[in-house]
Design a protein around this motif. Structure first.
Motif, mmCIF file in Angstrom:
data_model
loop_
_atom_site.group_PDB
_atom_site.id
_atom_site.type_symbol
_atom_site.label_atom_id
_atom_site.label_comp_id
_atom_site.label_asym_id
_atom_site.label_seq_id
_atom_site.Cartn_x
_atom_site.Cartn_y
_atom_site.Cartn_z
ATOM 1 N N ARG A 116 14.284 17.709 -4.557
ATOM 2 C CA ARG A 116 14.065 16.904 -3.363
ATOM 3 C C ARG A 116 13.017 17.576 -2.484
ATOM 4 O O ARG A 116 12.934 18.803 -2.419
ATOM 5 N N ALA A 117 12.245 16.761 -1.797
ATOM 6 C CA ALA A 117 11.236 17.280 -0.868
ATOM 7 C C ALA A 117 10.910 16.194 0.148
ATOM 8 O O ALA A 117 11.109 15.002 -0.110
ATOM 9 N N GLU A 118 10.405 16.609 1.303
ATOM 10 C CA GLU A 118 9.908 15.686 2.327
ATOM 11 C C GLU A 118 8.430 15.454 2.040
ATOM 12 O O GLU A 118 7.653 16.407 1.945
ATOM 13 N N ALA A 119 8.043 14.207 1.910
ATOM 14 C CA ALA A 119 6.658 13.875 1.586
ATOM 15 C C ALA A 119 6.031 13.078 2.719
ATOM 16 O O ALA A 119 6.720 12.364 3.452
ATOM 17 N N VAL A 120 4.715 13.199 2.830
ATOM 18 C CA VAL A 120 3.939 12.436 3.804
ATOM 19 C C VAL A 120 2.975 11.554 3.013
ATOM 20 O O VAL A 120 2.287 12.022 2.104
ATOM 21 N N VAL A 121 2.938 10.267 3.368
ATOM 22 C CA VAL A 121 2.016 9.347 2.696
ATOM 23 C C VAL A 121 0.606 9.637 3.176
ATOM 24 O O VAL A 121 0.311 9.586 4.375
ATOM 25 N N THR A 122 -0.276 9.980 2.228
ATOM 26 C CA THR A 122 -1.654 10.333 2.574
ATOM 27 C C THR A 122 -2.655 9.252 2.194
ATOM 28 O O THR A 122 -3.791 9.281 2.674
ATOM 29 N N GLY A 123 -2.270 8.331 1.380
ATOM 30 C CA GLY A 123 -3.205 7.286 0.981
ATOM 31 C C GLY A 123 -2.486 6.065 0.435
ATOM 32 O O GLY A 123 -1.361 6.140 -0.042
ATOM 33 N N ARG A 124 -3.196 4.944 0.550
ATOM 34 C CA ARG A 124 -2.646 3.679 0.052
ATOM 35 C C ARG A 124 -3.814 2.881 -0.497
ATOM 36 O O ARG A 124 -4.806 2.666 0.190
ATOM 37 N N GLU A 125 -3.691 2.435 -1.734
ATOM 38 C CA GLU A 125 -4.780 1.722 -2.399
ATOM 39 C C GLU A 125 -4.281 0.341 -2.820
ATOM 40 O O GLU A 125 -3.288 0.229 -3.533
ATOM 41 N N GLU A 126 -4.956 -0.689 -2.369
ATOM 42 C CA GLU A 126 -4.598 -2.063 -2.730
ATOM 43 C C GLU A 126 -5.749 -2.678 -3.509
ATOM 44 O O GLU A 126 -6.888 -2.623 -3.078
ATOM 45 N N ARG A 127 -5.400 -3.282 -4.650
ATOM 46 C CA ARG A 127 -6.420 -3.944 -5.474
ATOM 47 C C ARG A 127 -5.926 -5.326 -5.864
ATOM 48 O O ARG A 127 -4.740 -5.523 -6.117
ATOM 49 N N GLY A 128 -6.855 -6.235 -5.973
ATOM 50 C CA GLY A 128 -6.528 -7.576 -6.440
ATOM 51 C C GLY A 128 -5.824 -8.381 -5.372
ATOM 52 O O GLY A 128 -6.066 -8.238 -4.187
ATOM 53 N N GLY A 129 -4.936 -9.213 -5.829
ATOM 54 C CA GLY A 129 -4.228 -10.092 -4.913
ATOM 55 C C GLY A 129 -4.972 -11.400 -4.783
ATOM 56 O O GLY A 129 -5.927 -11.698 -5.485
ATOM 57 N N GLY A 130 -4.534 -12.187 -3.859
ATOM 58 C CA GLY A 130 -5.138 -13.497 -3.677
ATOM 59 C C GLY A 130 -4.462 -14.494 -4.602
ATOM 60 O O GLY A 130 -4.061 -14.177 -5.718
ATOM 61 N N GLY A 131 -4.313 -15.690 -4.113
ATOM 62 C CA GLY A 131 -3.603 -16.689 -4.912
ATOM 63 C C GLY A 131 -2.127 -16.326 -5.013
ATOM 64 O O GLY A 131 -1.568 -15.667 -4.134
ATOM 65 N N PRO A 132 -1.498 -16.703 -6.098
ATOM 66 C CA PRO A 132 -0.067 -16.420 -6.229
ATOM 67 C C PRO A 132 0.245 -14.970 -6.594
ATOM 68 O O PRO A 132 1.377 -14.518 -6.464
ATOM 69 N N ALA A 133 -0.761 -14.217 -7.056
ATOM 70 C CA ALA A 133 -0.517 -12.834 -7.491
ATOM 71 C C ALA A 133 -0.597 -11.883 -6.302
ATOM 72 O O ALA A 133 -1.589 -11.886 -5.570
ATOM 73 N N PRO A 134 0.428 -11.053 -6.102
ATOM 74 C CA PRO A 134 0.346 -10.060 -5.024
ATOM 75 C C PRO A 134 -0.610 -8.937 -5.414
ATOM 76 O O PRO A 134 -0.888 -8.724 -6.588
ATOM 77 N N PRO A 135 -1.111 -8.198 -4.430
ATOM 78 C CA PRO A 135 -2.026 -7.103 -4.769
ATOM 79 C C PRO A 135 -1.293 -5.959 -5.460
ATOM 80 O O PRO A 135 -0.102 -5.751 -5.249
ATOM 81 N N ALA A 136 -2.023 -5.233 -6.286
ATOM 82 C CA ALA A 136 -1.470 -4.036 -6.922
ATOM 83 C C ALA A 136 -1.629 -2.896 -5.924
ATOM 84 O O ALA A 136 -2.737 -2.593 -5.490
ATOM 85 N N VAL A 137 -0.521 -2.278 -5.546
ATOM 86 C CA VAL A 137 -0.534 -1.241 -4.515
ATOM 87 C C VAL A 137 -0.148 0.087 -5.140
ATOM 88 O O VAL A 137 0.830 0.188 -5.870
ATOM 89 N N LYS A 138 -0.935 1.115 -4.825
ATOM 90 C CA LYS A 138 -0.619 2.490 -5.219
ATOM 91 C C LYS A 138 -0.522 3.320 -3.956
ATOM 92 O O LYS A 138 -1.399 3.256 -3.094
ATOM 93 N N VAL A 139 0.547 4.098 -3.860
ATOM 94 C CA VAL A 139 0.782 4.939 -2.690
ATOM 95 C C VAL A 139 0.697 6.388 -3.132
ATOM 96 O O VAL A 139 1.291 6.773 -4.139
ATOM 97 N N TYR A 140 -0.045 7.211 -2.359
ATOM 98 C CA TYR A 140 -0.218 8.620 -2.682
ATOM 99 C C TYR A 140 0.429 9.470 -1.592
ATOM 100 O O TYR A 140 0.347 9.144 -0.404
ATOM 101 N N VAL A 141 1.104 10.537 -2.026
ATOM 102 C CA VAL A 141 1.830 11.395 -1.092
ATOM 103 C C VAL A 141 1.424 12.854 -1.241
ATOM 104 O O VAL A 141 0.791 13.238 -2.229
ATOM 105 N N GLU A 142 1.842 13.637 -0.248
ATOM 106 C CA GLU A 142 1.631 15.082 -0.260
ATOM 107 C C GLU A 142 2.972 15.720 0.071
ATOM 108 O O GLU A 142 3.659 15.301 1.007
#
Length: 184
Positions: A51-77
């Motif tokens: 276990r560890a305490e993490a801080v979100v350092t980045g968020r990347e969203e690609r695609g989306g639009g129409g009925p498809a939600p965007p692909a989201v990647k979350v990066y932590v430290e």
């Protein structure tokens, strides 16, 4: 069913169907175990004890639009128990996409692979494979029963014809062909 037909019935109908059902059940259980072990490691929460305490350092969203939600990647430290700090590590798990940059959250990781963090939500409740396995198993064996039931009934009727009809007296339609009341 006369007594002399019970042993052939058990050997030629009941035993093969029981063996077939056991083979199918074993194959299904083995495949579910292998798929879960190979492709869904997050479904074994007892192995992710770090276990560890993490801080979100980045968020990347690609695609989306129409009925498809965007692909989201979350990066932590975070710093795994006494080790070197890890930065830019992709967060995995069910609730990962809900976190924004700057959020602090607890993460879980395998002691042998601290660079693969998961959200605690993923490990604390049954995952999609566990839920789907229960439903899929019920549907599979229910469908199997719907297939086996009529097939078994057809086999039983064939057995009755094979043994019982041969042993019935001629006056009831059994015995040699043409020996009954209509065959004269």
């Amino acid at each position: 069913m006369p007594r002399e037909n019970i042993v052939p019935f058990i050997l030629q109908v009941v035993l093969p169907w029981a063996v077939a059902a056991a083979v199918v059940a074993g194959a299904v259980a083995g495949n579910v175990w292998m798929v879960q072990r190979a492709y869904f490691p997050e479904e074994r929460p007892w192995e992710y004890s770090g276990r560890a305490e993490a801080v979100v350092t980045g968020r990347e969203e690609r695609g989306g639009g129409g009925p498809a939600p965007p692909a989201v990647k979350v990066y932590v430290e975070y710093t795994p128990g006494g080790g070197a700090p890890l930065t830019g590590v992709r967060l995995r798990g069910d609730g990962a996409i809900a976190h924004l940059e700057g959020d602090t959250l607890p993460v879980a990781f395998h002691p042998d692979a601290p660079e693969i963090p998961f959200t605690l939500d993923t490990l604390e409740r049954p995952g999609p494979v566990t839920r789907a396995a229960g439903v899929a198993t019920a549907l599979f064996f229910g469908g199997l029963l719907c297939w086996i039931g009529p097939a078994w009934a057809a086999e039983v009727s064939t057995v009755e014809t094979r043994w019982w009809m041969r042993r019935r007296p001629a006056r009831y339609g059994g015995g040699a062909r043409g020996a009954g009341p209509r065959g004269r």
